[in-house]
Design a protein around this motif. Structure first.
Motif: not given
Length: 299
Positions: A151-166, A178-184, A232-237
Motif C-alpha cells: 500500500t505505501a509503495y503503490c500510493a507513493s508511485k501513483s502519487g509521483v505519476e500524477a504529479f509528473a503528469h500534472a 516531463v516523462g514518467v518511467g515505469y518498471l516492473s 519521451s512522455v512515457h518510458v517503459y523499462a
C-alpha cells in the motif's frame, strides 16, 4: 539499433548509489553524458561515479531535504554550467499488510518517494527551464496496477505519476519536457531484499504472468536511457508494460478478484511473521534508516 547519444548533456540522477540509479548513471555516461550522482551512501556513490568517467561527480543528500537539494543544484551548475536531464529515481519500500505496517516506516516511504520527488523537481526545475531540459520521474508498475501488501509503495508511485503528469502541462510552455518511467520487478537490491521475505516472495510468485518474474537490470536501464534520449512522455523499462497501460482501468478489478483468493492461503503465515517486515526493505532502505539515525544523534 544504434544507441542514441547523449553527448554534451549533463544529467543528474537521484538514488544513484545502487540499483536502477547507479546503473542508469553508468549507462548515461557511456552514451556521452556528464553525470552527477545524488544519494545517501558516500562510498557507493564514489564507487559508481568512478565508473562513469573522470567528469562524473557525486553529492550526498537526502531527497526529502529541499535545502540540501538546492545546494546540490547550485554545485552542479557551478561545476558543469548547465543541467539538461534530471531523473527523480530515489525510492524505498516496505511490504506486508497495511494494519501490520509500522506507521513511521509507512510515512517514510511516502516522504521519500513522493515528497522527495517533488523536492527534486522544485530544486532542479529552474536549471531545466534555463536549458529547456527534461525531467524523468521514475514511477512503477505499482502505479498502473496497485497490489495488496504494497500500500505505501503503490500510493507513493501513483502519487509521483500524477504529479509528473500534472507538472508536464505547467512547464511545457517553458520548454521543459516531463516523462514518467515505469518498471516492473527488476533485479535490484530493493527487489532482492523484498524476496528475502518468504511469504511475500510466494505471494509474488502467484501473480499473473508477466508480473510474477524478476527482470534483468541492464536491458531495463537501456530502455530508460533510450527514453531519456528521446525525451519521451512515457518510458517503459519492460516492453509489455505499454500494454498494461492500455488496460490499466481493468487491472485493479482483476486484482480485486484474485487477491482475496490468494490472501486466504497465506493469511496465517502473514500474521505469524508480521513483526519481521516492519522496516524498510533492501540495502537502500537500510541506508535510509542509518542516515536518519545519524541525523538524530547529530541533532
Amino acid at each position: 539499433m544504434p544507441k542514441q547519444s547523449l553527448a554534451g548533456q549533463v544529467a543528474v540522477v537521484t538514488g544513484a548509489a545502487r540499483g536502477v540509479g547507479a546503473e542508469l548513471a553508468r549507462t548515461l555516461a557511456a552514451r556521452g553524458a556528464q553525470v552527477a550522482l545524488v544519494g545517501l551512501e558516500p562510498e557507493e556513490l564514489e564507487r559508481t561515479a568512478a565508473g562513469c568517467g573522470t567528469s562524473a561527480t557525486w553529492y550526498e543528500a537526502d531527497v526529502t531535504d529541499l535545502g540540501a537539494l538546492r545546494s546540490v543544484a547550485e554545485r552542479v551548475l557551478a561545476r558543469y554550467g548547465r543541467i539538461d536531464v534530471v531523473v527523480a529515481n530515489a525510492g524505498i519500500a516496505i511490504g506486508g499488510g497495511f494494519l501490520d505496517s509500522d506507521p513511521d516506516a509507512f510515512s517514510r516511504v511516502i516522504e521519500v518517494n513522493l515528497l522527495g520527488s517533488t523536492s527534486t523537481a522544485r530544486a532542479f526545475l529552474p536549471a531545466l527551464i534555463a536549458s529547456r531540459g527534461y525531467l524523468l520521474q521514475i514511477a512503477s508498475l505499482a502505479a498502473i496496477a496497485p497490489a495488496p501488501l504494497m500500500t505505501a509503495y503503490c500510493a507513493s508511485k501513483s502519487g509521483v505519476e500524477a504529479f509528473a503528469h500534472a507538472l508536464r502541462g505547467e512547464v511545457a510552455n517553458q520548454g521543459v519536457r516531463v516523462g514518467v518511467g515505469y518498471l516492473s520487478w527488476t533485479d535490484t537490491d530493493m527487489v532482492r531484499g523484498a524476496d528475502e521475505d518468504e511469504v511475500m516472495r510466494d505471494m509474488r510468485a502467484h501473480l499473473p504472468w508477466p508480473t510474477n518474474r524478476t527482470y534483468p537490470l541492464g536491458p531495463a536501464v537501456e530502455r530508460i536511457a533510450d527514453g531519456i534520449a528521446r525525451r519521451s512522455v512515457h518510458v517503459y523499462a519492460q516492453a509489455w508494460l505499454r500494454g498494461y497501460q492500455l488496460v490499466r482501468g481493468q487491472v485493479p478489478l482483476v486484482l480485486g478478484r484474485l487477491a482475496p483468493w490468494q490472501l486466504r492461503g497465506i493469511e496465517p503465515r502473514l500474521r505469524e511473521t508480521a513483526a519481521n517486515r516492519r522496516g524498510l526493505v533492501g540495502l537502500g532502505g537500510a541506508a535510509d534508516e542509518a542516515a536518519r539515525a545519524a541525523r538524530k544523534v547529530g541533532s
